[in-house]
Design a protein around this motif. Structure first.
Motif, mmCIF file in Angstrom:
data_model
loop_
_atom_site.group_PDB
_atom_site.id
_atom_site.type_symbol
_atom_site.label_atom_id
_atom_site.label_comp_id
_atom_site.label_asym_id
_atom_site.label_seq_id
_atom_site.Cartn_x
_atom_site.Cartn_y
_atom_site.Cartn_z
ATOM 1 N N ALA A 1 -28.610 16.326 24.812
ATOM 2 C CA ALA A 1 -28.577 17.011 26.108
ATOM 3 C C ALA A 1 -29.448 18.265 26.163
ATOM 4 N N PRO A 2 -29.398 19.162 25.156
ATOM 5 C CA PRO A 2 -30.248 20.361 25.254
ATOM 6 C C PRO A 2 -31.734 20.028 25.307
ATOM 7 N N ALA A 3 -32.160 19.057 24.498
ATOM 8 C CA ALA A 3 -33.576 18.683 24.500
ATOM 9 C C ALA A 3 -33.957 18.054 25.828
ATOM 10 N N LEU A 4 -33.058 17.226 26.361
ATOM 11 C CA LEU A 4 -33.355 16.579 27.637
ATOM 12 C C LEU A 4 -33.455 17.620 28.750
ATOM 13 N N ALA A 5 -32.569 18.620 28.701
ATOM 14 C CA ALA A 5 -32.616 19.667 29.726
ATOM 15 C C ALA A 5 -33.945 20.394 29.656
ATOM 16 N N SER A 6 -34.398 20.703 28.449
ATOM 17 C CA SER A 6 -35.647 21.454 28.358
ATOM 18 C C SER A 6 -36.832 20.582 28.776
ATOM 19 N N VAL A 7 -36.787 19.295 28.454
ATOM 20 C CA VAL A 7 -37.859 18.402 28.893
ATOM 21 C C VAL A 7 -37.864 18.315 30.424
ATOM 22 N N ALA A 8 -36.675 18.252 30.998
ATOM 23 C CA ALA A 8 -36.588 18.157 32.453
ATOM 24 C C ALA A 8 -37.190 19.395 33.111
ATOM 25 N N VAL A 9 -36.815 20.566 32.610
ATOM 26 C CA VAL A 9 -37.346 21.809 33.192
ATOM 27 C C VAL A 9 -38.861 21.857 33.017
ATOM 28 N N TYR A 10 -39.313 21.473 31.843
ATOM 29 C CA TYR A 10 -40.748 21.519 31.568
ATOM 30 C C TYR A 10 -41.527 20.613 32.517
#
Lengths: 354, 294
Positions: free
Chosen positions: B210-219
């Protein structure tokens, strides 16, 4: 519960052969331990049985039905991993119920079974916790519980105790044995620890370099090792092994090694003049003059391990380890007489037992 | 002997203090410098957008904002007379589509190159970032020609395709690094427990990541939201403009009014600022988590 049969199982990774032609039968309800040094292919074997790895040759049968084409899901086996591999984002209860939920078991049944399993393992109080909050021993129980709750046809345990500290390992080991009595499950258990193998297994499979060396009860494995690998791998301290030659003297075969010779009975005479190895366990050598073979040992040191005491010394050119009475008092440099019980001598020709 | 020891100790303490003082001063100066170059333009933008045209023309160098004269006229004009409502919709549409597709494709792709063995797997895994060897300006002209010939150029859907090509490599790379930190046994456990491969991804890999996905989404959202070059080259019809293209449209218009450009810029920047501040924690966590064991 099911019986497990492996026929000619072979697995290669590139050029290295991880398993070569493994045959094995585990009876329904049997506790079978795969024992071997690390990298001998025992975990690979477990992964193939679970369906996580495809084998190159051979067949896996559960209750005499081949399961090679079935996915891990459809094989209905449960596995406990060395690292426990608990799902970190789920609570203990969710971890336990995951397998049942994936199989569409009704909710009421799931709740009942999770509670029952938690009670069996004494983890009722932890059900709402996340795995990261648990101690190593508790995590281990949850991992066991995740397998138990499913009531699978076969349990596969991959070094489940090796991440616990020594004291805990002893108590969990006993608990595991008790648990097996209770659930009567078929278990394949992988370990490199011979104490675990000897205490837990109904059947022990000694493996090395992808080959099965010996299958038998713990007693057989210990008292009749089939080759020099099994002989030296099982037992602590190690069995004393000596290279030498069989020579006939006065109509009786004698073993002649560097520094000592032994009269041996019950050996085929056609091996006369052959290179052989003899193995003698430390407890099969006695200090003092005995019935038959008398030898002299030069003491180097003693090691005391609480319940037992061992003396390490020189027998001619060779080193020897002897279990001695706890009150025995030796100094380095002492010369002591030894006697070997000829009935307990293991003889190996080209590595195989004769 | 004792005196020497004391003297040595005293010297060391004063030196330590000296170094700490220097670090303190340099750190303060550094922060000040970056705050100045980042915050000042932003401040200037907001202040200018809240002034009337007359005031800007009369006193162009006035940095201060008179609270009593705050004027939201520019925002009204930007939103209701210059079509920015449409541009906002377009930007949201393009960015959300890029985000969703990029996350889905990068999750599956990243999983494939970490866990599934196929011919050329490691080549695929390490060549992901090769696309970044080509600057966008090198790609934009051939793509312009190609899409023009195909008659597809003036379309926000084509823009989404281009944005995917830009965001997926980094997204995939970030997720790949993160997936590598998940022990394979966790997935084996899922498979034995009765999941399919996709089930394992959905129920185990994705929740853990989840944390990695959130950062990918924001990016990916930020890249798509802020992108200008391709939007500028590809889009001709004003109804299809994204915000960044819209801001330029205003800046290029015949009667340049600075407060309108500034208001348009605020409208284009504010959402992404809020999004970033909200997800900043995840972004940093996700970017560094994979790097540890990469």
């Amino acid at each position: 519960m099911a019986s497990l049969t492996l026929k000619g199982l072979t697995k290669r990774f590139g050029r290295t052969t991880a398993l070569s032609c493994v045959n094995l039968h585990v009876k329904d309800g049997e506790f079978c331990v795969l024992l071997g040094p690390s990298g001998c292919g025992k975990s690979t074997l477990l992964n193939i049985v679970a369906g996580l790895l495809p084998q190159d040759e051979g067949t896996v049968l559960l209750d005499s039905q081949p399961v090679d084409s079935l996915s891990p899901r459809d094989r209905d086996v449960a596995m406990v991993f060395q690292s426990y591999a608990l799902y970190p984002h789920m609570t203990v209860a969710e971890n336990l119920s995951f397998g049942l939920r994936m199989r569409g078991v009704p909710k009421a049944t799931i709740r009942e079974r999770v509670l029952e399993t938690a009670r069996l393992l004494g983890i009722e109080d932890l059900l709402e916790q996340k795995p990261s909050r648990l101690s190593g021993g508790e995590q281990q129980r949850v991992a066991m519980g995740r397998a138990l709750v499913r009531r699978p046809r076969l349990f596969l345990l991959d070094e489940p105790l090796s991440n616990l500290d020594a004291r805990l390992r002893d108590s969990v080991r006993l608990e595991l044995k008790r648990l097996h009595r209770q659930i009567q499950g078929t278990i394949v258990y992988v370990t490199h620890d011979q104490v675990e193998a000897m205490t837990l297994g109904d059947k022990v499979v000694v493996m090395c370099d992808g080959k099965v060396h010996q299958v038998g009860s713990p007693e057989t494995i210990y008292s009749q090792p089939v080759d020099t690998f099994v002989a030296s791998f099982i037992g602590s301290p190690e069995m004393n092994l000596y290279k030498g030659r069989l020579i006939r003297k006065d109509g009786c075969p004698h073993f002649v090694g560097s520094g000592f010779s032994l009269k041996i009975e019950g050996v085929q005479l056609d091996l006369d003049g052959c290179e052989v190895e003899v193995g003698i366990r430390p407890e099969d050598i006695r200090i003092g003059q005995g019935v038959s073979v008398a030898l002299q040992v030069k003491v180097e040191m003693t090691s005391y391990v609480g319940s037992e005491k061992y003396m390490h010394g020189r027998l001619g050119q060779e080193s020897v380890t002897v279990r001695v009475p706890r009150e025995a008092d030796f100094r380095a440099g002492d010369i002591a007489p030894l006697s070997i019980n000829p009935d307990r001598v293991h003889i190996f020709h080209e590595g195989r037992r004769i | 002997m004792k005196r020497i020891a004391n003297g040595y100790k005293g010297e060391r303490v004063s030196r330590e203090r000296f170094e700490l003082a220097i670090i303190y001063v340099l750190r303060f100066a550094g922060i000040l410098f970056f705050v100045a170059i980042v915050v000042f333009p932003f401040y200037w933008m907001i202040v200018s957008s809240l002034k009337s045209l007359d005031e800007l023309l009369m006193r162009p160098a006035n940095l201060a904002l008179d609270i009593r004269k705050i004027n939201f006229r520019a925002y009204y004009e930007v939103l209701f007379e210059h079509g920015f409502q449409r541009y906002i919709f377009n930007s949201v549409y393009v960015s959300v589509a890029t985000l969703v597709l990029s996350v889905v494709l990068a999750t599956l792709g990243g999983y494939a190159v970490t866990r599934i063995y196929f011919r050329g797997q490691s080549f695929m895994s390490y060549s992901i970032l090769i696309i970044y060897m080509f600057p966008a300006i090198v790609l934009v002209i051939p793509l312009y020609v190609a899409f023009s010939r195909l008659g597809l150029r003036d379309s926000i859907h084509v823009l989404i395709v281009v944005y995917l090509a830009q965001t997926i490599p980094v997204a995939l790379y970030m997720l790949r690094s993160y997936f590598k930190t998940i022990p394979p046994e966790m997935e084996y456990a899922g498979l034995v427990d009765g999941c399919s491969r996709l089930g394992v991804i959905w129920r185990i890999v994705i929740p853990i990541s989840a944390p990695a996905l959130a950062s990918v989404a924001v990016y990916t959202f930020m890249i798509a939201w802020n992108e200008f070059l391709f939007a500028f080259m590809f889009l001709d019809t004003p109804e299809k403009f994204t915000l960044s293209r819209g801001v330029v449209q205003i800046a290029e218009s015949v009667h340049l009014s600075k407060q309108l450009v500034m208001a348009a810029s605020v409208v284009a920047t504010l959402p992404i600022m809020i999004l970033f501040l909200f997800f900043e924690r995840y972004l940093v966590k996700g970017l560094t988590a994979g790097a540890m064991k990469g």
